[in-house]
Design a protein around this motif. Structure first.
Motif, mmCIF file in Angstrom:
data_model
loop_
_atom_site.group_PDB
_atom_site.id
_atom_site.type_symbol
_atom_site.label_atom_id
_atom_site.label_comp_id
_atom_site.label_asym_id
_atom_site.label_seq_id
_atom_site.Cartn_x
_atom_site.Cartn_y
_atom_site.Cartn_z
ATOM 1 N N ILE A 1 0.482 -0.881 -12.436
ATOM 2 C CA ILE A 1 -0.265 -1.434 -13.650
ATOM 3 C C ILE A 1 -1.319 -2.295 -12.956
ATOM 4 O O ILE A 1 -1.078 -2.972 -11.922
ATOM 5 N N THR A 2 -2.722 -1.933 -13.444
ATOM 6 C CA THR A 2 -3.567 -2.590 -12.675
ATOM 7 C C THR A 2 -4.542 -3.612 -13.857
ATOM 8 O O THR A 2 -4.872 -2.776 -14.901
ATOM 9 N N LEU A 3 -4.533 -4.848 -13.711
ATOM 10 C CA LEU A 3 -5.346 -5.542 -14.644
ATOM 11 C C LEU A 3 -6.642 -6.250 -14.205
ATOM 12 O O LEU A 3 -6.681 -6.414 -13.125
ATOM 13 N N ALA A 4 -7.650 -6.108 -15.143
ATOM 14 C CA ALA A 4 -8.838 -6.501 -14.811
ATOM 15 C C ALA A 4 -9.112 -7.852 -15.689
ATOM 16 O O ALA A 4 -8.997 -7.625 -16.901
ATOM 17 N N ILE A 5 -9.782 -8.759 -15.075
ATOM 18 C CA ILE A 5 -10.255 -10.021 -16.074
ATOM 19 C C ILE A 5 -11.718 -10.170 -15.682
ATOM 20 O O ILE A 5 -12.096 -9.965 -14.799
ATOM 21 N N ASP A 6 -12.384 -10.392 -16.948
ATOM 22 C CA ASP A 6 -13.712 -10.412 -16.765
ATOM 23 C C ASP A 6 -14.094 -11.396 -18.061
ATOM 24 O O ASP A 6 -13.526 -11.504 -18.980
ATOM 25 N N HIS B 1 9.706 -3.717 -14.070
ATOM 26 C CA HIS B 1 11.173 -3.824 -13.631
ATOM 27 C C HIS B 1 11.203 -4.160 -12.280
ATOM 28 O O HIS B 1 10.286 -3.905 -11.456
ATOM 29 N N GLU B 2 12.150 -4.719 -11.918
ATOM 30 C CA GLU B 2 12.581 -5.122 -10.476
ATOM 31 C C GLU B 2 12.557 -3.859 -9.510
ATOM 32 O O GLU B 2 13.274 -2.923 -10.052
ATOM 33 N N GLY B 3 11.721 -4.029 -8.657
ATOM 34 C CA GLY B 3 11.627 -2.536 -7.723
ATOM 35 C C GLY B 3 10.362 -2.011 -8.167
ATOM 36 O O GLY B 3 10.080 -1.060 -7.242
ATOM 37 N N ASP B 4 9.728 -2.240 -9.139
ATOM 38 C CA ASP B 4 8.268 -1.390 -9.296
ATOM 39 C C ASP B 4 7.254 -1.880 -8.672
ATOM 40 O O ASP B 4 7.298 -3.283 -7.952
ATOM 41 N N PRO B 5 6.150 -1.179 -8.170
ATOM 42 C CA PRO B 5 5.109 -1.702 -7.507
ATOM 43 C C PRO B 5 4.618 -3.065 -8.138
ATOM 44 O O PRO B 5 4.488 -3.123 -9.198
ATOM 45 N N VAL C 1 2.478 -9.904 -8.580
ATOM 46 C CA VAL C 1 1.353 -9.745 -8.656
ATOM 47 C C VAL C 1 0.636 -9.437 -7.300
ATOM 48 O O VAL C 1 1.030 -10.235 -6.315
ATOM 49 N N ARG C 2 -0.675 -8.832 -7.217
ATOM 50 C CA ARG C 2 -1.264 -8.888 -5.738
ATOM 51 C C ARG C 2 -2.924 -9.051 -6.395
ATOM 52 O O ARG C 2 -3.327 -8.496 -7.423
ATOM 53 N N VAL C 3 -3.418 -10.160 -5.855
ATOM 54 C CA VAL C 3 -5.036 -10.450 -6.349
ATOM 55 C C VAL C 3 -5.868 -9.634 -5.531
ATOM 56 O O VAL C 3 -5.665 -9.509 -4.236
#
Length: 475
Positions: free
Chosen positions: A98-103, A189-193, A217-219
């Motif tokens: 899942i990739t979130l974009a914030i703007d 869920h636990e274990g997902d990327p 999360v990864r920023v």
């Protein structure tokens, strides 16, 4: 037409009808008028140019007075509706990530001197170096990105920035709430990327990573090309006196002489940008000082290490001169594949610009001249609702293209504007929870010849909180 034998279309029809029913249940006051106003936005002929003209649509069975009354006096349970939006299907990238974009997008209101909570919004003009600061309401959006080149995003949250808000702190709180809702809805869920968060230069990436360190999360943010970061501190030599060093040598983005050997170097051939050359350096961090957001930090300042990526392409669309693009990722020890995925995913962030253009130019998000920010929030969430319904109806709409438009190769390649063009044909097959209007007479209004004795107060623009003392760097 929707075939009864198409299981995918029947499932999409059920999801869309369920979403409309749950959205209606989140309307706490003036529910029928707000619901029909959203349908008018979806079914109006052509772009929305004014708010009052929506009352002339066949889907809006009430008068223009009820339209304005629903925005001014209606009520939407936004917290409950956020959970409804998070439960819908969302797009995923490689490996189900899942990739979130914030703007931030601005609702400019330069002439609304009686509207409170306006801020100076940075806007670009046509000429080079002609940026302007125009009063308006800035809104922070969080959306899920799709893989590949597309104009679709899944908007999950919208929040208006207030004069006393600190941008990075508000962004961190908004992202935390979105990620927690996604986990509660069962999308992670636990274990997902890890969930990736992508932002532009307006966000402090290390600060966001520090505030969200307890989440999976990864920023990934773009950084200015004039930044200076630090390499890891060298190992302490035996017999060295004094306090151990916390920072290594400087890494100046504009000075290649300060760059050590890159950890990874890749060269990718693209059809849009030509050759894309990426270089990455591991465990780089900014040197923090006790000012701004770190002024009240307890204890020693942290060392926020990450991966710095420099991307250089051969050409840009149009006549633009390609300049190097600098990225900072909160992940360390990134592999060559992760470096390539990082800059490619950052380019997908620009899909959110297509969403903003659609909201403003097609469904008229910034067209109404609303006075109060509370009414602006209600209208914004109605627009988010309309966009979500279009996304859920992607596989239900026909390609009603103009003679000069190209036909879509597959149904999922329809743009939001084309799906909206055919939404009026889908609406009769969906749930219509709004009840018919009751006959009534309009009020007498203001007596002829009388003056308005309740003038609206003039509101100032910009930050309203004054600090007692200025932030000073401690020795």
């Amino acid at each position: 037409m929707i075939s009864v034998h198409d299981a995918g279309a029947i499932g999409a029809l059920g999801d869309l009808s369920r979403f409309r029913q749950e959205f209606y249940q989140c309307l706490a006051a003036r529910a029928d008028a707000l619901f029909e106003l959203t349908d008018a936005v979806l079914c109006a002929d052509g772009p929305v140019t004014s708010l009052v003209e929506l009352s002339l649509a066949a889907e809006h069975r009430r008068g223009h007075g009820a339209l304005y009354d629903s925005l001014n006096s209606g009520r939407v349970d936004i917290d409950r509706f956020r959970d409804v939006v998070a439960r819908q299907s969302i797009p995923r990238c490689d490996n189900g990530r899942i990739t979130l974009a914030i703007d931030v997008s601005h609702w400019l209101r330069p002439d609304a001197n009686t509207s409170p909570d306006r801020l100076f919004c940075h806007t670009y003009a046509r000429g080079k170096g002609q940026a302007q600061m125009i009063p308006g309401w800035p809104y922070s959006f969080v959306a899920v990105l799709e893989p590949g080149r597309t104009s679709w995003t899944a908007i999950l949250d919208a929040q208006r920035l207030r004069p006393d808000d600190e941008d990075t702190a508000v962004a961190a709180a908004q992202l935390r709430a979105v990620v927690e809702r996604l986990i509660t809805a069962g999308h992670w869920h636990e274990g997902d990327p890890e969930i990736w968060i992508v932002g532009d230069t307006g966000y402090d990436g290390p600060r966001l990573a520090f505030l969200l360190t307890d989440l999976p999360v990864r920023v990934l943010v773009r950084v200015r090309s004039d930044r200076v970061m630090r390499l890891p501190a060298p190992p302490r030599q035996p017999g060295t006196a004094g306090r151990p060093a916390r920072h290594g040598a400087e890494f100046t983005f504009t000075d290649p002489a300060t760059w050590p050997e890159a950890a990874h170097t890749t060269n990718t051939q693209t059809t849009r940008y030509g050759s894309a050359r990426a270089r990455s350096w591991d465990r780089l961090h900014p040197r923090l000082t006790r000012r701004g957001a770190w002024a009240d930090h307890d204890g020693p300042l942290p060392i926020l290490e990450g991966t710095v990526i420099r991307l250089q392409v051969d050409r840009l669309p149009g006549d633009g001169t390609p300049k190097p693009l600098w990225l900072w990722s909160s992940a360390t020890a990134a592999t060559t594949g992760e470096v390539d995925r990082s800059w490619q995913m950052f380019l997908r962030r620009f899909d959110l610009e297509h969403t903003f253009r659609f909201l403003k130019q097609t469904v008229g998000w910034t067209k109404p001249r609303i006075r109060t920010p509370e009414a602006a929030d209600r209208w914004t969430w109605l627009i988010v609702t309309a966009h979500t319904q279009l996304r859920l109806a992607r596989h239900l709409a026909e390609d009603l293209r103009r003679p000069w438009e190209k036909a879509a190769t597959t149904p999922d390649r329809l743009t939001p504007a084309r799906v909206r063009r055919g939404f009026r044909n889908i609406r009769p097959t969906l749930t219509l929870p709004a009840s018919a209007p009751k006959p009534s007479r309009p009020g007498p209004g203001r007596p002829p010849g009388s003056r308005n004795t309740h003038r609206a107060a003039v509101s100032h623009v910009g930050k309203t909180t004054k600090k007692d003392t200025t932030n000073q760097q401690t020795p």
